[in-house]
Scaffold this active site. Structure first.
Site, PDB file in Angstrom:
ATOM      1  N   ASP A   1     -57.077 -78.400   6.452  1.00 16.87           N
ATOM      2  CA  ASP A   1     -57.848 -77.794   5.160  1.00 16.87           C
ATOM      3  C   ASP A   1     -57.616 -76.388   5.088  1.00 16.87           C
ATOM      4  OD1 ASP A   1     -58.695 -80.526   4.354  1.00 16.87           O
ATOM      5  OD2 ASP A   1     -60.671 -80.212   5.371  1.00 16.87           O
TER       6      ASP A   1
ATOM      7  N   GLY B   1     -62.738 -87.116   6.726  1.00 15.93           N
ATOM      8  CA  GLY B   1     -64.058 -87.377   6.722  1.00 15.93           C
ATOM      9  C   GLY B   1     -64.773 -87.559   8.396  1.00 15.93           C
TER      10      GLY B   1
ATOM     11  N   ASN C   1     -65.026 -84.415  10.385  1.00  9.96           N
ATOM     12  CA  ASN C   1     -66.042 -83.686   9.789  1.00  9.96           C
ATOM     13  C   ASN C   1     -67.333 -84.130  10.349  1.00  9.96           C
ATOM     14  OD1 ASN C   1     -64.451 -81.805   8.414  1.00  9.96           O
ATOM     15  ND2 ASN C   1     -64.508 -82.866   6.466  1.00  9.96           N
TER      16      ASN C   1
ATOM     17  N   SER D   1     -54.441 -79.774   2.655  1.00 10.31           N
ATOM     18  CA  SER D   1     -55.119 -79.892   1.293  1.00 10.31           C
ATOM     19  C   SER D   1     -55.552 -78.550   1.409  1.00 10.31           C
ATOM     20  CB  SER D   1     -56.489 -80.672   1.496  1.00 10.31           C
ATOM     21  OG  SER D   1     -57.183 -79.972   2.349  1.00 10.31           O
TER      22      SER D   1
ATOM     23  N   GLU E   1     -70.088 -93.339  -7.774  1.00  7.49           N
ATOM     24  CA  GLU E   1     -69.328 -94.480  -7.194  1.00  7.49           C
ATOM     25  C   GLU E   1     -70.374 -95.613  -7.431  1.00  7.49           C
ATOM     26  OE1 GLU E   1     -68.896 -93.076  -3.488  1.00  7.49           O
ATOM     27  OE2 GLU E   1     -66.950 -92.029  -3.770  1.00  7.49           O
TER      28      GLU E   1
ATOM     29  N   GLY F   1     -77.038 -86.689  -4.920  1.00  8.67           N
ATOM     30  CA  GLY F   1     -76.904 -85.239  -5.138  1.00  8.67           C
ATOM     31  C   GLY F   1     -78.311 -84.519  -5.177  1.00  8.67           C
TER      32      GLY F   1
ATOM     33  N   SER G   1     -71.084 -74.217  -1.697  1.00 11.59           N
ATOM     34  CA  SER G   1     -70.225 -75.225  -1.840  1.00 11.59           C
ATOM     35  C   SER G   1     -70.309 -76.600  -1.355  1.00 11.59           C
ATOM     36  CB  SER G   1     -68.890 -74.678  -0.893  1.00 11.59           C
ATOM     37  OG  SER G   1     -67.737 -75.792  -0.866  1.00 11.59           O
TER      38      SER G   1
ATOM     39  N   ASP H   1     -70.043 -85.601   4.518  1.00 10.74           N
ATOM     40  CA  ASP H   1     -69.872 -85.801   5.963  1.00 10.74           C
ATOM     41  C   ASP H   1     -71.028 -85.244   6.893  1.00 10.74           C
ATOM     42  OD1 ASP H   1     -67.340 -86.758   5.322  1.00 10.74           O
ATOM     43  OD2 ASP H   1     -66.484 -84.893   5.368  1.00 10.74           O
TER      44      ASP H   1
ATOM     45  N   THR I   1     -73.151 -73.205   2.940  1.00 11.54           N
ATOM     46  CA  THR I   1     -72.211 -72.389   3.802  1.00 11.54           C
ATOM     47  C   THR I   1     -70.692 -72.503   2.654  1.00 11.54           C
ATOM     48  OG1 THR I   1     -71.466 -74.472   4.583  1.00 11.54           O
ATOM     49  CG2 THR I   1     -73.154 -73.557   5.744  1.00 11.54           C
TER      50      THR I   1
END
Length: 316
Positions: free
Chosen positions: A16, A42, A45, A94, A194, A230, A254, A260, A293
């Site tokens: 990343d 995933g 992390n 990524s 989802e 969320g 962020s 994760d 963070t």
């Protein structure tokens, strides 16, 4: 504190890279800051966050090429215990770019190398062997090209001796395959988008998410189902009922790594024998800490401890 073994599995890791530019516009050469590089994916992390929270895990990672070697060196430098599988090609990268003018973050995710049946078979055998000690196996993140939906159900069968339990956090075709399966994983996690996609309807209330999750449990998709809502926290439904853990009211810098970090907190708590409502709360605290963070940073241990001490958990 005593805990059962945790094995995280990352089949489609990435290096990343994160950077920033004054603004993100088309057709121009954008002068960016020096990129920050982190090992991503995933399961990676999850293992990193478990270590941050004082736990232990083993990260099984499929790596290939020079990028894969770089990730392996980074994981070892972080003090993680790793089992390296040979990926059938170069490990992907990524890129996350923050637009300083707006604060928006743009995330560019590349595909991983193509897997074939022989690679999948070898990987299944390696996971089963590594999980013989029992505890928890965490499959988190996207599957690489060539790994068909249904892999997680096959893995459940591969772990049928019952010594290891399986937590899956996935999306897309893999999630749809799990939702329609009658071979239950132990814990299945998804976010609200989802869940609404699977349900075919909005799930505006906590009770709606809990009822949907309970329906998946009744249908045999999983023994427990978590829906992340969320800013409204997370819901879990299982054989013993349903619970909701509130998300902390914290400044959002962020969202990268929040899911994760949640999985890390949840699986660490259950591996230590804590009840499901406390595991849900530790996951929610870790996710809330992670959004504080920047870029690809995960949660900070002192933030997790503080937010967990302030937890609000309700039986639904």
């Amino acid at each position: 504190m005593n805990q059962l073994p945790i094995l995280t599995v990352t089949l489609n890791p990435a290096l990343d890279l994160s950077t920033a530019a004054d603004e993100v516009r088309p057709d121009l050469k954008l002068r960016c800051d020096k990129p920050v590089a982190d090992p991503g994916g995933g399961g990676i992390n999850v293992s990193r966050a478990i270590k941050i929270m004082g736990g232990q895990s083993t990260a099984m990672v499929a790596l290939g090429g020079a990028t894969g070697t770089r990730i392996a060196e980074m994981l070892k430098a972080d003090g993680l215990s790793i089992i390296r599988l040979t990926a059938p090609g170069e490990t992907r990268q990524s890129l996350a770019v923050t637009d300083r003018a707006t604060g928006s973050q743009y995330r560019f995710v590349m595909p991983g190398p193509e897997w074939h049946k022989a690679h999948v078979s070898d990987m299944m055998a390696a996971i089963a062997e590594a999980a013989r000690a029992g505890g928890w196996v965490v499959v988190s993140g996207s599957n690489p090209p060539g790994v068909a939906p249904g892999f997680e159900q096959m893995l459940t069968v591969g772990l049928k001796d019952g010594r290891a339990r399986l937590l899956v956090d996935t999306s897309g075709d893999a999630l749809r395959a799990l939702a329609g399966s009658s071979t239950p994983v132990d814990v299945l996690r998804m976010d609200s988008v989802e869940a609404e996609g699977l349900a075919g309807r909005p799930l505006p209330l906590r009770s709606d998410s809990a009822a949907f999750a309970a329906g998946l449990v009744r249908d045999g998709a999983a023994k427990s189902v978590i829906v992340a809502r969320g800013a409204d926290g997370s819901v879990i439904a299982g054989e013993d009922g349903a619970w909701h853990a509130e998300a902390a009211d914290v400044p959002v810098v962020s969202a990268v790594g929040a899911g994760d970090s949640f999985v890390a907190g949840f699986v660490l708590a259950v591996s230590r024998g804590q009840p499901v409502e406390d595991a849900l709360a530790l996951g929610a605290a870790a996710a809330s800490a992670a959004v504080m963070t920047p870029a690809t940073d995960l949660c900070h241990g002192h933030d997790v401890e503080r937010l967990y001490a302030e937890r609000v958990v309700t039986r639904l």
